[in-house]
Design a protein around this motif. Structure first.
Motif, PDB file in Angstrom:
ATOM      1  N   GLU A 148       0.834  -1.202   0.000  1.00  0.00           N
ATOM      2  CA  GLU A 148       0.000   0.000   0.000  1.00  0.00           C
ATOM      3  C   GLU A 148       0.871   1.256   0.000  1.00  0.00           C
ATOM      4  O   GLU A 148       0.622   2.210  -0.750  1.00  0.00           O
ATOM      5  CB  GLU A 148      -0.932   0.014   1.203  1.00  0.00           C
ATOM      6  N   ASP A 149       1.910   1.262   0.818  1.00  0.00           N
ATOM      7  CA  ASP A 149       2.811   2.411   0.882  1.00  0.00           C
ATOM      8  C   ASP A 149       3.482   2.645  -0.472  1.00  0.00           C
ATOM      9  O   ASP A 149       3.585   3.782  -0.947  1.00  0.00           O
ATOM     10  CB  ASP A 149       3.860   2.188   1.980  1.00  0.00           C
ATOM     11  N   GLN A 150       3.912   1.576  -1.091  1.00  0.00           N
ATOM     12  CA  GLN A 150       4.539   1.674  -2.412  1.00  0.00           C
ATOM     13  C   GLN A 150       3.531   2.215  -3.441  1.00  0.00           C
ATOM     14  O   GLN A 150       3.882   3.061  -4.271  1.00  0.00           O
ATOM     15  CB  GLN A 150       5.065   0.305  -2.846  1.00  0.00           C
ATOM     16  N   ALA A 151       2.301   1.748  -3.375  1.00  0.00           N
ATOM     17  CA  ALA A 151       1.270   2.207  -4.311  1.00  0.00           C
ATOM     18  C   ALA A 151       0.958   3.691  -4.094  1.00  0.00           C
ATOM     19  O   ALA A 151       0.764   4.444  -5.055  1.00  0.00           O
ATOM     20  CB  ALA A 151       0.008   1.359  -4.168  1.00  0.00           C
ATOM     21  N   HIS A 152       0.923   4.137  -2.821  1.00  0.00           N
ATOM     22  CA  HIS A 152       0.716   5.564  -2.539  1.00  0.00           C
ATOM     23  C   HIS A 152       1.854   6.403  -3.136  1.00  0.00           C
ATOM     24  O   HIS A 152       1.613   7.497  -3.660  1.00  0.00           O
ATOM     25  CB  HIS A 152       0.616   5.816  -1.038  1.00  0.00           C
ATOM     26  N   ARG A 153       3.069   5.893  -3.071  1.00  0.00           N
ATOM     27  CA  ARG A 153       4.204   6.608  -3.670  1.00  0.00           C
ATOM     28  C   ARG A 153       4.036   6.704  -5.185  1.00  0.00           C
ATOM     29  O   ARG A 153       4.378   7.726  -5.798  1.00  0.00           O
ATOM     30  CB  ARG A 153       5.530   5.938  -3.297  1.00  0.00           C
ATOM     31  N   GLN A 154       3.500   5.645  -5.785  1.00  0.00           N
ATOM     32  CA  GLN A 154       3.250   5.673  -7.233  1.00  0.00           C
ATOM     33  C   GLN A 154       2.162   6.705  -7.578  1.00  0.00           C
ATOM     34  O   GLN A 154       2.282   7.429  -8.565  1.00  0.00           O
ATOM     35  CB  GLN A 154       2.850   4.284  -7.741  1.00  0.00           C
ATOM     36  N   VAL A 155       1.109   6.762  -6.774  1.00  0.00           N
ATOM     37  CA  VAL A 155       0.062   7.768  -6.992  1.00  0.00           C
ATOM     38  C   VAL A 155       0.695   9.154  -6.951  1.00  0.00           C
ATOM     39  O   VAL A 155       0.457   9.991  -7.833  1.00  0.00           O
ATOM     40  CB  VAL A 155      -1.079   7.646  -5.948  1.00  0.00           C
ATOM     41  N   ASP A 156       1.516   9.406  -5.945  1.00  0.00           N
ATOM     42  CA  ASP A 156       2.169  10.704  -5.819  1.00  0.00           C
ATOM     43  C   ASP A 156       3.048  10.993  -7.037  1.00  0.00           C
ATOM     44  O   ASP A 156       3.048  12.106  -7.570  1.00  0.00           O
ATOM     45  CB  ASP A 156       2.988  10.763  -4.530  1.00  0.00           C
ATOM     46  N   HIS A 157       3.784   9.995  -7.491  1.00  0.00           N
ATOM     47  CA  HIS A 157       4.641  10.150  -8.675  1.00  0.00           C
ATOM     48  C   HIS A 157       3.819  10.621  -9.875  1.00  0.00           C
ATOM     49  O   HIS A 157       4.198  11.582 -10.572  1.00  0.00           O
ATOM     50  CB  HIS A 157       5.351   8.832  -8.994  1.00  0.00           C
ATOM     51  N   PHE A 158       2.714   9.951 -10.142  1.00  0.00           N
ATOM     52  CA  PHE A 158       1.903  10.294 -11.311  1.00  0.00           C
ATOM     53  C   PHE A 158       1.221  11.655 -11.155  1.00  0.00           C
ATOM     54  O   PHE A 158       1.137  12.422 -12.114  1.00  0.00           O
ATOM     55  CB  PHE A 158       0.885   9.193 -11.617  1.00  0.00           C
ATOM     56  N   LYS A 159       0.753  11.963  -9.952  1.00  0.00           N
ATOM     57  CA  LYS A 159       0.121  13.262  -9.733  1.00  0.00           C
ATOM     58  C   LYS A 159       1.136  14.394  -9.914  1.00  0.00           C
ATOM     59  O   LYS A 159       0.803  15.445 -10.468  1.00  0.00           O
ATOM     60  CB  LYS A 159      -0.562  13.329  -8.369  1.00  0.00           C
ATOM     61  N   ARG A 160       2.366  14.187  -9.484  1.00  0.00           N
ATOM     62  CA  ARG A 160       3.411  15.195  -9.698  1.00  0.00           C
ATOM     63  C   ARG A 160       3.726  15.333 -11.185  1.00  0.00           C
ATOM     64  O   ARG A 160       3.909  16.442 -11.695  1.00  0.00           O
ATOM     65  CB  ARG A 160       4.664  14.844  -8.912  1.00  0.00           C
TER      66      ARG A 160
END
Length: 120
Positions: free
Chosen positions: A58-70
């Motif tokens: 889940e933590d890794q997936a949240h980091r991916q969400v942040d990556h794409f939003k940035r």
């Protein structure tokens, strides 16, 4: 493209009175579509990890969400160049958009909850 009102300068859309930063309109359409596809995949990964109770994934997936939003320009440095502050997540009524939002709210008072949806 969005069912929510967009500020006159196109920087934010409004949900329940709160400003949310729009994606950078200068992104080429094919790049934007690729990033949105990645964002949706990352969001599904967050959901799956939560359901599985897998905190690391889940933590890794949240980091991916942040990556794409940035990458889309929805987070991180602003994509506009006039020096205006980032008001992401601020209540519209407490920002320079207050008068615009008050007029918008006044116009839509008494209408159905789907006033901004063309086919509702």
């Amino acid at each position: 493209m969005t069912q929510h009102p967009v500020t006159p300068d196109g920087r934010y859309f409004v949900v329940r009175g709160r400003l949310w930063r729009m994606a950078n309109p200068e992104l080429p359409e094919d790049q934007r579509l690729t990033l949105v596809k990645g964002l949706m995949s990352a969001r599904r990964a967050v959901r799956s990890a939560k359901l599985a109770g897998d905190l690391d994934t889940e933590d890794q997936a949240h980091r991916q969400v942040d990556h794409f939003k940035r990458a889309l320009g929805e987070r991180g440095p602003v994509w506009w160049t006039d020096g205006a502050a980032d008001l992401n997540r601020h209540m519209a009524r407490t920002t320079p958009y207050a008068d615009w939002f008050a007029a918008l709210t006044k116009r839509s008072a008494g209408r159905s909850p789907c006033v901004h949806e063309p086919d509702c």
